[in-house]
Design a protein around this motif. Structure first.
Motif, mmCIF file in Angstrom:
data_model
loop_
_atom_site.group_PDB
_atom_site.id
_atom_site.type_symbol
_atom_site.label_atom_id
_atom_site.label_comp_id
_atom_site.label_asym_id
_atom_site.label_seq_id
_atom_site.Cartn_x
_atom_site.Cartn_y
_atom_site.Cartn_z
ATOM 1 N N ILE A 139 42.801 42.696 25.485
ATOM 2 C CA ILE A 139 42.999 41.248 25.407
ATOM 3 C C ILE A 139 44.299 40.994 24.656
ATOM 4 O O ILE A 139 44.680 41.811 23.812
ATOM 5 C CB ILE A 139 41.826 40.525 24.727
ATOM 6 N N PRO A 140 44.995 39.941 24.923
ATOM 7 C CA PRO A 140 44.706 38.978 25.980
ATOM 8 C C PRO A 140 44.904 39.593 27.357
ATOM 9 O O PRO A 140 45.629 40.568 27.513
ATOM 10 C CB PRO A 140 45.706 37.855 25.738
ATOM 11 N N TRP A 141 44.230 39.000 28.325
ATOM 12 C CA TRP A 141 44.404 39.452 29.701
ATOM 13 C C TRP A 141 45.771 39.005 30.204
ATOM 14 O O TRP A 141 46.193 37.876 29.942
ATOM 15 C CB TRP A 141 43.329 38.865 30.599
ATOM 16 N N PRO A 142 46.441 39.853 30.965
ATOM 17 C CA PRO A 142 47.689 39.400 31.608
ATOM 18 C C PRO A 142 47.384 38.246 32.578
ATOM 19 O O PRO A 142 46.275 38.154 33.108
ATOM 20 C CB PRO A 142 48.168 40.637 32.374
ATOM 21 N N PRO A 143 48.359 37.383 32.820
ATOM 22 C CA PRO A 143 48.130 36.242 33.722
ATOM 23 C C PRO A 143 47.577 36.641 35.093
ATOM 24 O O PRO A 143 46.719 35.944 35.639
ATOM 25 C CB PRO A 143 49.512 35.599 33.845
ATOM 26 N N ALA A 144 48.010 37.755 35.644
ATOM 27 C CA ALA A 144 47.516 38.177 36.961
ATOM 28 C C ALA A 144 46.030 38.538 36.904
ATOM 29 O O ALA A 144 45.291 38.315 37.866
ATOM 30 C CB ALA A 144 48.326 39.368 37.483
ATOM 31 N N VAL A 145 45.582 39.075 35.784
ATOM 32 C CA VAL A 145 44.160 39.416 35.621
ATOM 33 C C VAL A 145 43.330 38.139 35.514
ATOM 34 O O VAL A 145 42.278 38.010 36.143
ATOM 35 C CB VAL A 145 43.955 40.341 34.397
ATOM 36 N N THR A 146 43.807 37.184 34.745
ATOM 37 C CA THR A 146 43.102 35.897 34.627
ATOM 38 C C THR A 146 43.011 35.214 35.986
ATOM 39 O O THR A 146 41.954 34.705 36.373
ATOM 40 C CB THR A 146 43.811 34.990 33.606
ATOM 41 N N LYS A 147 44.102 35.209 36.734
ATOM 42 C CA LYS A 147 44.115 34.604 38.080
ATOM 43 C C LYS A 147 43.102 35.308 38.980
ATOM 44 O O LYS A 147 42.339 34.657 39.704
ATOM 45 C CB LYS A 147 45.511 34.680 38.676
ATOM 46 N N SER A 148 43.056 36.628 38.924
ATOM 47 C CA SER A 148 42.113 37.406 39.729
ATOM 48 C C SER A 148 40.669 37.050 39.363
ATOM 49 O O SER A 148 39.809 36.906 40.227
ATOM 50 C CB SER A 148 42.373 38.895 39.511
ATOM 51 N N PHE A 149 40.398 36.886 38.071
ATOM 52 C CA PHE A 149 39.063 36.510 37.605
ATOM 53 C C PHE A 149 38.667 35.147 38.174
ATOM 54 O O PHE A 149 37.590 34.989 38.749
ATOM 55 C CB PHE A 149 39.036 36.487 36.073
#
Length: 116
Positions: free
Chosen positions: A94-104
């Motif tokens: 954490i924090p999650w990279p923006p691409a990981v958050t978008k994927s979630f």
């Protein structure tokens, strides 16, 4: 607009908490709070995905029982969504990279590219 946590809050947690099953707004609200009122329900919302979808996007879905409630059996159990999936009990980035958050976010129902 519904407010959901789309990544762990850095200072507070290492995962995102979810409940299993297609719970109603009221059932999900009652899991979180013993006493709820009509206003709580007006402000509450639910969203749905599957463990398979989350795992397919590189997340681990780990059964973490949390509070034990008599009314929760096969559905309504607590799970933790952790990234990355390789060793979730020992490594949570954490924090999650923006691409990981978008994927979630894209794992849940109602997602559209235009954000509506």
């Amino acid at each position: 607009m519904d407010h959901f946590f789309d990544e762990p809050r850095y200072e507070m947690e290492r995962e995102i908490s979810l409940l299993t099953g297609q719970l109603s707004v009221e059932a999900a609200s009652r899991y979180r709070r013993k006493i709820i009122n009509a206003r709580d329900l007006e402000l509450a919302a639910v969203r749905y995905t599957t463990a398979g979808r989350l795992r397919g996007e590189g997340f681990a879905v780990v059964h973490t029982p949390g509070r034990v409630r008599a009314e929760c059996d096969a559905i309504g159990q607590h799970v933790s969504v952790i990234w990355p999936a390789e060793d979730p009990l020992n490594v949570q980035k954490i924090p999650w990279p923006p691409a990981v958050t978008k994927s979630f976010v894209e794992c849940f129902n109602g997602y559209r590219e235009d954000g509506r």
